[in-house]
Design an enzyme around this catalytic site. Structure first.
Site, short mmCIF file in Angstrom:
data_model
loop_
_atom_site.label_atom_id
_atom_site.label_comp_id
_atom_site.label_asym_id
_atom_site.label_seq_id
_atom_site.Cartn_x
_atom_site.Cartn_y
_atom_site.Cartn_z
N ASP A 1 3.19 11.02 3.38
CA ASP A 1 3.25 9.72 4.02
C ASP A 1 1.84 9.17 4.22
O ASP A 1 0.99 9.82 4.84
CB ASP A 1 3.96 9.92 5.37
CG ASP A 1 4.42 8.62 6.00
OD1 ASP A 1 5.44 8.09 5.55
OD2 ASP A 1 3.73 8.14 6.93
N GLU B 1 2.49 8.61 -1.07
CA GLU B 1 3.09 7.34 -0.66
C GLU B 1 1.96 6.43 -0.19
O GLU B 1 1.75 6.22 0.99
CB GLU B 1 4.13 7.54 0.46
CG GLU B 1 4.90 6.28 0.78
CD GLU B 1 4.70 5.74 2.20
OE1 GLU B 1 5.42 4.83 2.57
OE2 GLU B 1 3.81 6.24 2.94
#
Lengths: 608, 608
Positions: free
Chosen positions: B351, B380
């Site tokens: 993330d 990401e």
């Protein structure tokens, strides 16, 4: 077992610098500039997170002050993370540059505060307290804080390596060359006598074929005959006889003192004297006896003459760079160059450098430049592109090119596009002819062909040159299909002469070149559509500096076409031009412009 | 005073190796391959003189045998001095390669002898004697000599550095991903129950939103409400409560044993379980109390929540990578990753990696790979291209992309061309939607838009993915103009479900992808003219492997156009195709092919 503990240097490294330009072969080689040019440095610089990155370019003259000159780098508006700055090189010699970057913690804090205020946040006391801690000042309120930019550098990173720029005199990259055989002009004094005429034609460099004693063993006769007649003078590239080698002068040309006077007179006239540096010996060169270990001896005790089958050069032998005494040989060759530097020579045209070790040239040029950064080496290498590029990277200031063999519009366009990509290291010198290259285009086209080629060379390349006689459209081919001259001066004397039918055009070309900086660059050329394959059109520079050149490549027929100027040249829709060759004035415009030119004719149109 | 004596290493260095490809940032970073792929290595190699140069590529697995595998490099027929060879990477892990080159003195002698014979020279006894000396054999005559090639290596040079290849499992570069929130499926057991359905749709990876305990402090309510209702479950990215942090599982999902059973079942079905790795904590994460030094405390004693003004993430706090205890923090995060590796996880979807230090990721991924070269990290990072590229270079196996926002023909074409230039390090994963990105094109276009995007993602990118619900064309926007889902699963549970209206198309896409290697590459795409802006056409691969894809980008109207196949695809003038989606057969040809497609419709045409 892997090392599971991070290194101190890793923790805290937040900024990465990459894709630095200019940078040759990962910094293995220096880029090139001439005095006064800009070095525009760019790098991609990224940091993690939403932080404010700052960067600076550092540069300095090697061997000068230890202090770096620091120039802030600016981020491109159209390319995030791409930072640039430039510096101007104001002394010749070696420069170095590097890039440093850091996170500005104060600017990061300031940016975040601003974004919060813009988002309507009002409870910002913690932000103010952070700012006070960071900046070491009191911040009464948000307005004060927004007016207090400050600067706190953290996580500073520098490129791991320094990059180099070799800065050379202007004549390393820009000049008009005139090549002659001194013996055809009556030696050093005779050459000295015609220097004013050469200068009057606008030349900057007079390049002399080798001036040393010539061997008698296997001497070549006229037209490359294997056996010389008694009075044949031999090829001046067969260097050395009993009287001396590379540091001696041929007695027929005069004395070393005469040579010195020639150099002095040239300097008065603003001319440089360029010498030929050919690392090869006639079999009579003193080195064969003094240093037999510098040569390759065959099993039968003979020394091998130079050859590249089927070509044979019976009157010369190569030195042996694989010799166990190669170090001494390298040093002796350095001594030759320094000998002539001591006699005022600042330009060496190096014969066939691609057949001698790359490492030798890199060492020689670097070593010479340490004491004499003003000395320029021109590579006479007509070989594969990768080899020519390597010679340029390792230090040759400029190079002969394939220009002589690029005669059609598409050949010229694609060659210039190729050269434009190499300007950081490869400087072309467009010779229109040489004693070895008398192209069929000239042989068949007559004077219009010469005129076209002169304008092309003079306007497309910052350095251009000719071998004496070109300006008279003189010379016959040795035989059909040959690029050799008949009765070549390589093997006999001729009646030296400067000037002739093309003199006015050559002088005008050189005047035009000196009057505008657009002719100092290779990569500022935009080729334009002309609606005719034999009509080449291009624009040097842009805007008010733009100069439009159109040349009829057909030496036999008139050509007419439409030169279509694109709107990317910062030119107004319509503008006046003056033809710098004829003095005529015309109206030109973005879009189509009608052009009609006689055989070999040209326009060189300055925007007014 | 310059050093006027050349170094021993310089004298005798005759070969230069440059412009090696692939090479990232001068060897600073490794290039990437998946198991079984080729590494095609090229280099420009030059030597002085008219010599015969030979070169070899050397490669080996790092940590394996010390012996180099040596592969002769061949010179390109159309590019002098450009040598190439390739090797296939047959084990995962780190490989290294380098290039060596030398002059073959025997081949040089042999070549010169041959050229002399061809030139008609007959007095060659000295040449024979040289050959005997060089080869150490007797040479009776010229014919014998010409039949005696031999090999004598001199002046050998190697690249100064070794280049690296990171070789990963196939799923690092090729796979279909399915993302879900385990809590919507009844936890680990519920997910385990639907794994067969996911496998039946042809997916390779099941990516789970974070599975850890969720904090209660500042917990977000439904639709990102600042205050949660008592029963709201909170965002799973607000990791950690009193019961545990990144190494714990949320009790509502099951136990660690249940998780292990889920992973085991996935493996039986040929599926990988991918976990989310989000380096952030809820304010209730045990680390805040156990390791307060890992967090940034404000002057008022509070800990700063995560934000990127105007965005605010009140339910999470970031760790402080600038902490004086950062080393321990790095090690703890490595421990988290290794904990899940020990539980069978081989893929981590990271993330927002771009807001954590580059050096941390480079160290983490390198360290993990030393013991576990099979582990894959997906970045990401939706941020600036240079940052995404940097993350890929420093080790991320693959990356989310801008695909979601590239919806027109020209946007898709230019983006794919950009990605094709980065295949040595950047592997795209084309997600058609994510819990954060519900694009207007889908919101407005309905099922035809979903169909078009599925075919585009599945055929343009070796890795593609969807967030559960896409295959039902499900979901409403939070509000007009928002890319957030209404009643997003980020903040509440929903009734998890696999499959739906697009199920057949998704399954077929995944079957088609597995059946042909052309879908394993990004850079084998040729876009074709279609005579309609809303009709995109491209060919994957060439010749008999070629697959032609046409997609109607208009989700509302039929489109008709002409797909113009160029003759550069090694296809015959006319050929049969079968539509892998519909089973229909057509005749196609080089040149124009009439195409008519319903809204969002597509052809995937295999050449027969």
């Amino acid at each position: 077992m892997p090392n599971r503990t991070p290194a101190n240097a890793q923790v805290g490294a937040r900024v990465r610098i990459s894709d630095v330009t200019p940078e040759l072969d990962c910094g293995r080689y220096a880029v090139k500039r001439v005095l006064g040019e800009l070095v525009e440095v760019s790098a991609t610089i990224v940091a993690d997170g939403h932080v404010q990155v700052r960067a600076e370019l550092r540069c300095r003259r090697v061997g000068g002050t230890r202090r770096w000159n620091r120039i802030p780098m600016l981020e491109a508006s159209d390319e995030p993370d791409r930072f640039s700055a430039s510096f101007r090189v104001e002394t010749i010699g070696r420069w170095e540059y590097t890039v440093s970057a850091w996170v500005d913690a104060a600017a990061t804090w300031h940016d975040e505060l601003r974004r919060k205020v813009e988002a309507g946040e009002t409870e910002l006391s913690a932000e103010l307290a952070e700012g006070e801690q960071l900046l070491g000042v009191e911040l009464a309120d948000v307005e004060t804080a927004l007016d207090t930019p400050g600067e706190v550098r953290v996580a500073k990173t520098s490129l791991a390596h320094r990059l180099a720029v070799v800065v050379e005199p202007v004549f390393a990259g820009f000049g008009a060359w005139y090549e002659l055989f001194p013996r055809s002009f009556g030696g050093f004094d005779g050459v000295r006598a015609v220097l004013p005429e050469i200068a009057d034609l606008g030349f900057d460099v007079v390049y002399l074929a080798p001036i040393h004693p010539i061997g008698t063993t296997n001497r070549k006769g006229r037209n490359n005959a294997l056996v010389a007649e008694p009075k044949d003078p031999g090829s001046p590239w067969a260097i050395g006889d009993e009287a001396g080698g590379h540091e001696a002068v041929h007695p027929d040309l005069g004395t070393l003192d005469d040579f010195d006077r020639l150099v002095a007179r040239a300097r008065e006239l603003g001319l440089e004297i360029a010498l030929d540096f050919a690392v090869q010996c006639s079999p009579d060169h003193p080195w064969l006896a003094q240093h037999p270990e510098w040569f390759a001896w065959r099993p039968d005790g003979s020394v091998k003459y130079a050859e590249n089958p089927p070509k044979r050069y019976q009157d010369i032998v190569n030195v042996n760079f694989d010799s166990s005494q190669a170090k001494e040989l390298w040093e002796a060759l350095l001594g030759v160059v320094e000998h002539w530097i001591d006699h005022g020579v600042r330009i060496f045209r190096v014969d066939n450098p691609h057949t001698k070790p790359f490492a030798f040239w890199e060492w020689l040029i670097t070593t010479v430049h340490e004491d004499h950064p003003e000395v320029v080496f021109l590579a006479e290498a007509f070989t594969r592109p990768a080899v020519m590029s390597t010679l340029a990277k390792l230090g040759f200031s400029q190079s002969y090119t394939y220009f002589t063999w690029r005669n059609t519009r598409s050949e010229l366009e694609s060659y210039l596009i190729e050269l434009a990509e190499q300007t950081d290291w490869f400087r072309p010198n467009f010779f229109v002819n040489t004693p070895d290259i008398f192209h069929e285009y000239l042989q068949e086209g007559g004077q219009p062909a010469y005129e076209a080629r002169a304008v092309l060379a003079a306007t497309l390349s910052p350095s251009w040159g000719m071998y004496s006689g070109f300006e008279r459209a003189a010379g016959l081919a040795l035989r059909p299909g040959s690029e050799e001259y008949r009765d070549s001066e390589k093997y006999q004397c001729s009646a030296g002469q400067v000037g002739g039918e093309l003199g006015r055009l050559v002088r005008r070309c050189n005047e035009i070149r000196r009057a505008s900086d657009v002719f100092r660059h290779v990569d500022n050329v935009t080729f334009v559509e002309t609606a005719h394959e034999r009509l080449i059109g291009y624009v040097k520079g842009r805007g008010t500096d733009a100069t439009v050149v159109c040349v009829n490549l057909d030496p036999h027929d008139d050509v007419e076409g439409l030169a279509t100027l694109p709107d990317s040249l910062d030119l107004p829709p319509r503008f006046g031009v003056v033809d710098l060759l004829s003095g005529a004035r015309h109206e030109w415009r973005i879009g189509d412009n009608y052009v009609r030119l006689p055989p070999g004719g040209a326009h060189v149109l300055a925007v007014r």
